[in-house]
Motif scaffolding. Sequence first.
Motif, PDB file in Angstrom:
ATOM      1  N   ILE A 113      10.432 -36.232   5.978  1.00 41.64           N
ATOM      2  CA  ILE A 113      11.830 -35.861   6.174  1.00 41.64           C
ATOM      3  C   ILE A 113      11.931 -34.355   6.403  1.00 41.64           C
ATOM      4  O   ILE A 113      11.404 -33.574   5.599  1.00 41.64           O
ATOM      5  N   PRO A 114      12.595 -33.918   7.478  1.00 43.02           N
ATOM      6  CA  PRO A 114      12.718 -32.474   7.718  1.00 43.02           C
ATOM      7  C   PRO A 114      13.615 -31.806   6.688  1.00 43.02           C
ATOM      8  O   PRO A 114      14.676 -32.323   6.335  1.00 43.02           O
ATOM      9  N   HIS A 115      13.170 -30.668   6.212  1.00 41.12           N
ATOM     10  CA  HIS A 115      13.951 -29.870   5.266  1.00 41.12           C
ATOM     11  C   HIS A 115      13.510 -28.415   5.424  1.00 41.12           C
ATOM     12  O   HIS A 115      12.346 -28.097   5.203  1.00 41.12           O
ATOM     13  N   MET A 116      14.428 -27.550   5.796  1.00 41.01           N
ATOM     14  CA  MET A 116      14.088 -26.161   6.047  1.00 41.01           C
ATOM     15  C   MET A 116      14.139 -25.348   4.751  1.00 41.01           C
ATOM     16  O   MET A 116      15.213 -25.109   4.200  1.00 41.01           O
ATOM     17  N   ARG A 141       9.021 -32.054   5.254  1.00 44.26           N
ATOM     18  CA  ARG A 141       8.294 -31.121   6.135  1.00 44.26           C
ATOM     19  C   ARG A 141       9.217 -29.981   6.511  1.00 44.26           C
ATOM     20  O   ARG A 141      10.410 -30.168   6.724  1.00 44.26           O
ATOM     21  N   ASN A 142       8.624 -28.825   6.588  1.00 40.41           N
ATOM     22  CA  ASN A 142       9.372 -27.592   6.811  1.00 40.41           C
ATOM     23  C   ASN A 142       9.472 -27.257   8.307  1.00 40.41           C
ATOM     24  O   ASN A 142       9.318 -26.106   8.708  1.00 40.41           O
ATOM     25  N   TYR A 143       9.710 -28.270   9.134  1.00 37.82           N
ATOM     26  CA  TYR A 143       9.875 -28.034  10.568  1.00 37.82           C
ATOM     27  C   TYR A 143      10.553 -29.259  11.179  1.00 37.82           C
ATOM     28  O   TYR A 143      10.548 -30.346  10.601  1.00 37.82           O
ATOM     29  N   TYR A 144      11.114 -29.047  12.349  1.00 39.27           N
ATOM     30  CA  TYR A 144      11.713 -30.148  13.112  1.00 39.27           C
ATOM     31  C   TYR A 144      10.747 -30.600  14.193  1.00 39.27           C
ATOM     32  O   TYR A 144       9.943 -29.814  14.711  1.00 39.27           O
ATOM     33  N   SER A 145      10.823 -31.864  14.551  1.00 36.28           N
ATOM     34  CA  SER A 145      10.003 -32.405  15.631  1.00 36.28           C
ATOM     35  C   SER A 145      10.907 -33.011  16.690  1.00 36.28           C
ATOM     36  O   SER A 145      12.121 -33.084  16.527  1.00 36.28           O
ATOM     37  N   PRO A 163      -4.859 -36.691  -4.082  1.00 36.13           N
ATOM     38  CA  PRO A 163      -4.190 -36.397  -2.806  1.00 36.13           C
ATOM     39  C   PRO A 163      -3.604 -37.659  -2.175  1.00 36.13           C
ATOM     40  O   PRO A 163      -3.811 -38.765  -2.677  1.00 36.13           O
ATOM     41  N   ILE A 164      -2.928 -37.459  -1.047  1.00 38.45           N
ATOM     42  CA  ILE A 164      -2.327 -38.571  -0.318  1.00 38.45           C
ATOM     43  C   ILE A 164      -2.575 -38.400   1.175  1.00 38.45           C
ATOM     44  O   ILE A 164      -2.936 -37.314   1.642  1.00 38.45           O
ATOM     45  N   ASN A 165      -2.384 -39.490   1.907  1.00 40.71           N
ATOM     46  CA  ASN A 165      -2.322 -39.398   3.361  1.00 40.71           C
ATOM     47  C   ASN A 165      -0.878 -39.098   3.748  1.00 40.71           C
ATOM     48  O   ASN A 165       0.045 -39.780   3.304  1.00 40.71           O
ATOM     49  N   ILE A 166      -0.686 -38.069   4.559  1.00 39.41           N
ATOM     50  CA  ILE A 166       0.655 -37.681   4.993  1.00 39.41           C
ATOM     51  C   ILE A 166       0.896 -38.258   6.379  1.00 39.41           C
ATOM     52  O   ILE A 166       0.298 -37.813   7.364  1.00 39.41           O
ATOM     53  N   ASP A 167       1.734 -39.278   6.441  1.00 35.45           N
ATOM     54  CA  ASP A 167       2.144 -39.876   7.712  1.00 35.45           C
ATOM     55  C   ASP A 167       3.337 -39.067   8.215  1.00 35.45           C
ATOM     56  O   ASP A 167       4.431 -39.155   7.666  1.00 35.45           O
ATOM     57  N   THR A 168       3.116 -38.270   9.238  1.00 31.82           N
ATOM     58  CA  THR A 168       4.157 -37.333   9.666  1.00 31.82           C
ATOM     59  C   THR A 168       5.432 -38.031  10.130  1.00 31.82           C
ATOM     60  O   THR A 168       6.520 -37.463  10.031  1.00 31.82           O
ATOM     61  N   LEU A 169       5.315 -39.258  10.635  1.00 36.22           N
ATOM     62  CA  LEU A 169       6.506 -39.976  11.087  1.00 36.22           C
ATOM     63  C   LEU A 169       7.372 -40.434   9.916  1.00 36.22           C
ATOM     64  O   LEU A 169       8.550 -40.755  10.097  1.00 36.22           O
ATOM     65  N   ASP A 170       6.802 -40.468   8.718  1.00 34.66           N
ATOM     66  CA  ASP A 170       7.560 -40.882   7.540  1.00 34.66           C
ATOM     67  C   ASP A 170       8.011 -39.694   6.688  1.00 34.66           C
ATOM     68  O   ASP A 170       8.457 -39.877   5.557  1.00 34.66           O
ATOM     69  N   ILE A 184      -0.663 -17.619   5.885  1.00 31.43           N
ATOM     70  CA  ILE A 184       0.540 -18.407   6.169  1.00 31.43           C
ATOM     71  C   ILE A 184       1.034 -17.974   7.535  1.00 31.43           C
ATOM     72  O   ILE A 184       1.750 -16.981   7.678  1.00 31.43           O
ATOM     73  N   VAL A 185       0.628 -18.698   8.568  1.00 33.25           N
ATOM     74  CA  VAL A 185       0.833 -18.273   9.948  1.00 33.25           C
ATOM     75  C   VAL A 185       2.247 -18.587  10.417  1.00 33.25           C
ATOM     76  O   VAL A 185       3.061 -17.692  10.639  1.00 33.25           O
ATOM     77  N   ASN A 186       2.546 -19.856  10.574  1.00 35.33           N
ATOM     78  CA  ASN A 186       3.852 -20.233  11.128  1.00 35.33           C
ATOM     79  C   ASN A 186       4.783 -20.847  10.085  1.00 35.33           C
ATOM     80  O   ASN A 186       5.915 -21.189  10.397  1.00 35.33           O
ATOM     81  N   GLY A 187       4.318 -20.974   8.872  1.00 42.51           N
ATOM     82  CA  GLY A 187       5.170 -21.469   7.803  1.00 42.51           C
ATOM     83  C   GLY A 187       5.428 -22.959   7.816  1.00 42.51           C
ATOM     84  O   GLY A 187       6.230 -23.453   7.022  1.00 42.51           O
ATOM     85  N   GLU A 188       4.774 -23.707   8.709  1.00 42.03           N
ATOM     86  CA  GLU A 188       4.993 -25.155   8.750  1.00 42.03           C
ATOM     87  C   GLU A 188       4.158 -25.826   7.656  1.00 42.03           C
ATOM     88  O   GLU A 188       2.948 -25.625   7.573  1.00 42.03           O
ATOM     89  N   PHE A 189       4.827 -26.632   6.829  1.00 41.03           N
ATOM     90  CA  PHE A 189       4.108 -27.281   5.740  1.00 41.03           C
ATOM     91  C   PHE A 189       4.806 -28.568   5.325  1.00 41.03           C
ATOM     92  O   PHE A 189       5.923 -28.869   5.766  1.00 41.03           O
ATOM     93  N   PHE A 190       4.111 -29.318   4.463  1.00 35.60           N
ATOM     94  CA  PHE A 190       4.649 -30.534   3.856  1.00 35.60           C
ATOM     95  C   PHE A 190       4.811 -30.280   2.356  1.00 35.60           C
ATOM     96  O   PHE A 190       4.016 -29.563   1.754  1.00 35.60           O
ATOM     97  N   ARG A 191       5.832 -30.894   1.762  1.00 33.30           N
ATOM     98  CA  ARG A 191       6.123 -30.670   0.345  1.00 33.30           C
ATOM     99  C   ARG A 191       6.344 -32.028  -0.337  1.00 33.30           C
ATOM    100  O   ARG A 191       7.107 -32.861   0.164  1.00 33.30           O
ATOM    101  N   TYR A 192       5.675 -32.238  -1.441  1.00 30.46           N
ATOM    102  CA  TYR A 192       5.873 -33.460  -2.227  1.00 30.46           C
ATOM    103  C   TYR A 192       5.435 -33.191  -3.660  1.00 30.46           C
ATOM    104  O   TYR A 192       4.828 -32.153  -3.967  1.00 30.46           O
ATOM    105  N   VAL A 193       5.726 -34.124  -4.553  1.00 29.87           N
ATOM    106  CA  VAL A 193       5.333 -34.019  -5.953  1.00 29.87           C
ATOM    107  C   VAL A 193       4.198 -35.003  -6.216  1.00 29.87           C
ATOM    108  O   VAL A 193       4.298 -36.194  -5.893  1.00 29.87           O
ATOM    109  N   GLY A 194       3.117 -34.489  -6.785  1.00 27.73           N
ATOM    110  CA  GLY A 194       1.954 -35.328  -7.046  1.00 27.73           C
ATOM    111  C   GLY A 194       1.268 -34.958  -8.341  1.00 27.73           C
ATOM    112  O   GLY A 194       1.922 -34.734  -9.358  1.00 27.73           O
ATOM    113  N   SER A 195      -0.059 -34.846  -8.286  1.00 31.05           N
ATOM    114  CA  SER A 195      -0.846 -34.623  -9.501  1.00 31.05           C
ATOM    115  C   SER A 195      -1.960 -33.626  -9.233  1.00 31.05           C
ATOM    116  O   SER A 195      -2.214 -33.230  -8.090  1.00 31.05           O
TER     117      SER A 195
END
Length: 260
Positions: free
Chosen positions: A42-45, A250-254, A33-40, A188-199
């Motif tokens: 990128i929004p993508h719907m 991330r699947n949302y705007y801030s 896993p990774i630490n997800i720094d939300t400020l880093d 899956i309540v509000n559909g907000e999530f993070f997406r990345y490629v890992g292991s």
Amino acid sequence: MSLTTNANLPWTYDNPPEWYKRYPYANGTCQSPINIDTLDTIPHMYPPFVFSSKYYLDHLFTSTNTGQQIKTTLFKRTDDDSDDVLWFSGSSLPGRFHFVDFHLHWGHNVRCGSEHEINGHRFPAEVHFVYRNRNSEHIAVLAFFFTVVNDDAHDHSEWKRYAEVVSQLMKAHSTTTCTFNLGQLMPIVNGEFFRYVGSLTTPPCTEGIIWTVFSHTIPIKGKSLNLLRQNVLGTAYRPTQPLNGRTIFRNYYSKYDINL
């Protein structure tokens, strides 16, 4: 999570930094896993997930104590097409992904247990739902965090029942069957999530896994997690791994996206 046979070589959660000695992938540059720094991020719907019509029905599952985790798979029958009833598509993932298994990660107390972190915060537990595209062999994982609640009114009844059932699997290779509803276990309540490629987060730690990490949490009582800690394993999670320049969407705007 492990999807290949060479993961049967001995490993434990006592020494994750040593996994690479037997599993070279564990020393790769795209590990989870990774630490997800939300400020880093990128929004993508992304378009919505589309789940099979039987996803919200009860199905019979088999839970197995592998010696390192509790793995839950669809109960195998020889006279039906049960392997085809649980799948999803959409969310910009190519093709149809069929359910493989789900399993829970937890720690020795409420301050640890999740594998991924959000802004350095670790949750008491995290569940992974693993899917495979049978044509491309791509693996996608849907991950959800848990938060501990103290009152019965907010406890998640389906996860409470899960903990009561699988906590009876005290010995390695013991199994049990039980009926679960994945639509309830995986809200899956509000559909907000993070997406990345890992292991994979357990040996063999194969890379190229498509991760979807949901931001909302599932409530569970501390008593349920204690059943797992006391009866199955005290700790069952891998520490976070270096990001190594990977992009997290991330699947949302801030409020920080006002200029986009």
